[in-house]
Design an enzyme around this catalytic site. Structure first.
Site, PDB file in Angstrom:
ATOM      1  N   GLU A 170      30.592  89.439   2.660  1.00 23.30           N
ATOM      2  CA  GLU A 170      29.927  88.573   2.143  1.00 23.30           C
ATOM      3  C   GLU A 170      29.162  89.356   0.760  1.00 23.30           C
ATOM      4  O   GLU A 170      27.949  89.364   0.625  1.00 23.30           O
ATOM      5  CB  GLU A 170      28.812  87.933   2.721  1.00 23.30           C
ATOM      6  CG  GLU A 170      29.059  86.949   3.730  1.00 23.30           C
ATOM      7  CD  GLU A 170      28.147  85.980   4.314  1.00 23.30           C
ATOM      8  OE1 GLU A 170      26.996  86.385   4.214  1.00 23.30           O
ATOM      9  OE2 GLU A 170      28.417  85.317   5.262  1.00 23.30           O
ATOM     10  N   GLU A 356      33.827  83.521   9.569  1.00 23.47           N
ATOM     11  CA  GLU A 356      32.160  82.882  10.086  1.00 23.47           C
ATOM     12  C   GLU A 356      32.264  81.486   9.845  1.00 23.47           C
ATOM     13  O   GLU A 356      32.446  81.066   8.509  1.00 23.47           O
ATOM     14  CB  GLU A 356      31.421  83.699   9.671  1.00 23.47           C
ATOM     15  CG  GLU A 356      31.134  85.183   9.870  1.00 23.47           C
ATOM     16  CD  GLU A 356      29.987  85.782   9.169  1.00 23.47           C
ATOM     17  OE1 GLU A 356      28.864  84.914   8.811  1.00 23.47           O
ATOM     18  OE2 GLU A 356      29.752  87.099   9.103  1.00 23.47           O
TER      19      GLU A 356
END
Length: 457
Positions: A170, A356
């Site tokens: 991320e 995720e």
């Protein structure tokens, strides 16, 4: 109870995974000579963590790797995503690797392999050594070179058994929340002056990917947090606000990896990125797969005139929410739409991995068997959305639940629970939830080719 329905044909093409990250589950932060990270610094500030907790003991996973490997194996996972913290391996962010830490992760890799689970490590899940941040962190180009050196150290030790790697987790959140608004470590509030961190992270990924490939890696990528951006109203100013937010959250990271170029920031009045000759060629050829973390859509509206940023993030109307409230709306169709749009923008899209996907809901703190129907519904809806994207031609190859375990949730401490496994943080007791059994049964059903129209809770 109403069964949670999941269409099955497209699911037969998927590998199945679950994920964790080191700081959130390991505890024992300084054990075996582990160094100080930016999160050790951040959590010490008064009020920085909602409940005042310190990520110790978390799930105590550093001392109990066999337990985690057993839980991953009993789910029937193809792969288990975990992270290796830079500050444990290189306490000062440079020099030789910490042998004790490398021994630990080498042992954990073996534990997974012995149980038939493919290890899928992440090299950077937000845990930068404090000494690296002190010399500029992701604002400094040199950090990319140092990250490549760290990747080489880890791969020298694990590369004989590990062929699949995530480099960064991320980068958008590091840029936007870590450096732009200060909601995550290192807690800076630079607004648009944070944008150089986007380029330096992507360059670091490229340096790490090169190091990993020379040490036997066969699949290297990064995973970014993507969101489907919606204008609050069908008005030109809200569409423009959505365009700008989409660029900053999604496309500034995806486009250089997938097309070898950045979107035009200067046309929006934003500063140019510090790109040097050869950077974009290195970044553009650096991935074997593209990782997508997805939790929720984001609705934006135009900000009032004279503000420091041109958009406001607002609640998404007409949808349920997770335990985070309006900040995390639930809209599975947004994942489908995002994946289809990504493929439309990039027809030569490489294999996609959902790195995720999951949700937090209120649950008891003490050890309990949790009937987490809301989580099952969330996962079921999003897996169905992935199947629809596959049917539309998107090359999704893997789906990953966040998270295997309840964990320490960054600035929210122990107040949010994402796990398939309930963790009593006072005693360390771990209890699989109903969602653990549901996911296990889904995986088994897909593998046997059965039509899994419903799995009853």
């Amino acid at each position: 109870m109403t069964p949670a329905s999941v269409p099955s044909p497209a699911l037969g093409r998927l590998r199945w995974s679950a994920a964790t990250s080191a700081l959130q589950i390991e505890g024992s932060r300084s054990a075996d000579g582990g160094g100080r990270s930016i999160w050790d610094d951040y959590l010490e500030a008064p009020g920085a963590i909602v409940d005042g907790s310190t990520a110790d003991p978390a799930c105590d996973s550093y001392r109990h790797p066999e337990r985690d490997a057993d839980l991953a194996s009993a789910l029937g996972l193809d792969r288990y995503r975990f992270s290796i913290p830079w500050a444990r391996v290189q306490p000062d962010g440079r020099g030789r690797g910490n042998t004790a830490a490398l021994d630990h992760y080498s042992r954990f890799v073996d534990l997974l392999l012995e149980r038939g689970v493919t290890p899928f490590p992440t090299l950077f899940h937000w845990e930068m050594p404090s000494t690296v941040e002190e010399t500029g962190g992701w604002l400094a180009r040199d950090t990319a070179e140092r990250f490549g050196e760290y990747a080489a150290i880890v791969a020298d030790r694990l590369g004989d058994r590990v062929a699949h790697w995530y480099t960064l987790n991320e980068p958008a959140m590091t840029t936007l929340q870590g450096y732009a608004v200060g909601a995550l470590a290192p807690g800076k509030q630079l607004l648009f002056d944070a944008l150089p961190t986007a380029h330096h992270q992507l360059l670091a990924h490229a340096r790490a990917a090169a190091a990993l490939r020379t040490r036997g890696a066969t699949a290297v990528g990064l995973v970014n947090n993507h969101t489907w951006v919606l204008p609050l109203q069908d008005a030109p100013e809200d569409h423009e606000a959505a365009f700008v937010y989409d660029l900053l959250h999604n496309r500034i990271f995806s486009t250089p990896l997938l097309d070898g170029a950045y979107p035009d920031l200067e046309a929006l009045g934003l500063p140019p990125l510090p790109v040097e000759e050869g950077d974009l060629a290195a970044i553009g050829g650096s991935i074997d797969f593209y990782g997508v973390n997805f939790y929720n859509p984001t609705t934006v509206t135009a900000a009032p005139a004279g503000g420091s940023i041109p958009f406001d993030i607002v609640p998404t109307p007409g949808v349920p929410v997770t335990g985070f409230g309006p900040e995390w709306p639930i809209m599975p169709s947004a994942l489908r739409d995002l994946l289809i749009d990504l493929h439309a923008r990039h027809p030569q899209l490489p294999p996609v991995i959902i790195g995720e996907n999951g949700a937090s809901f209120p649950e008891p703190d003490t050890a309990a068997r949790v009937d987490d129907a809301d989580r099952i519904s969330y996962l079921s809806g999003h897996i169905a959305a992935v199947a629809e994207a596959i049917d539309a031609g998107v090359p999704v190859e893997e789906y990953t639940v966040w998270s295997l375990l309840d964990n320490w949730e960054w600035a929210d401490g122990y107040t949010q629970r994402f796990g398939l496994v309930h963790v009593d943080f006072a005693t360390g007791e771990c209890t699989p939830k109903a969602s653990y059994d549901w996911y296990r049964d889904l995986i088994a059903s897909v593998r046997t080719g059965a039509t899994m129209s419903a799995v009853r809770r």
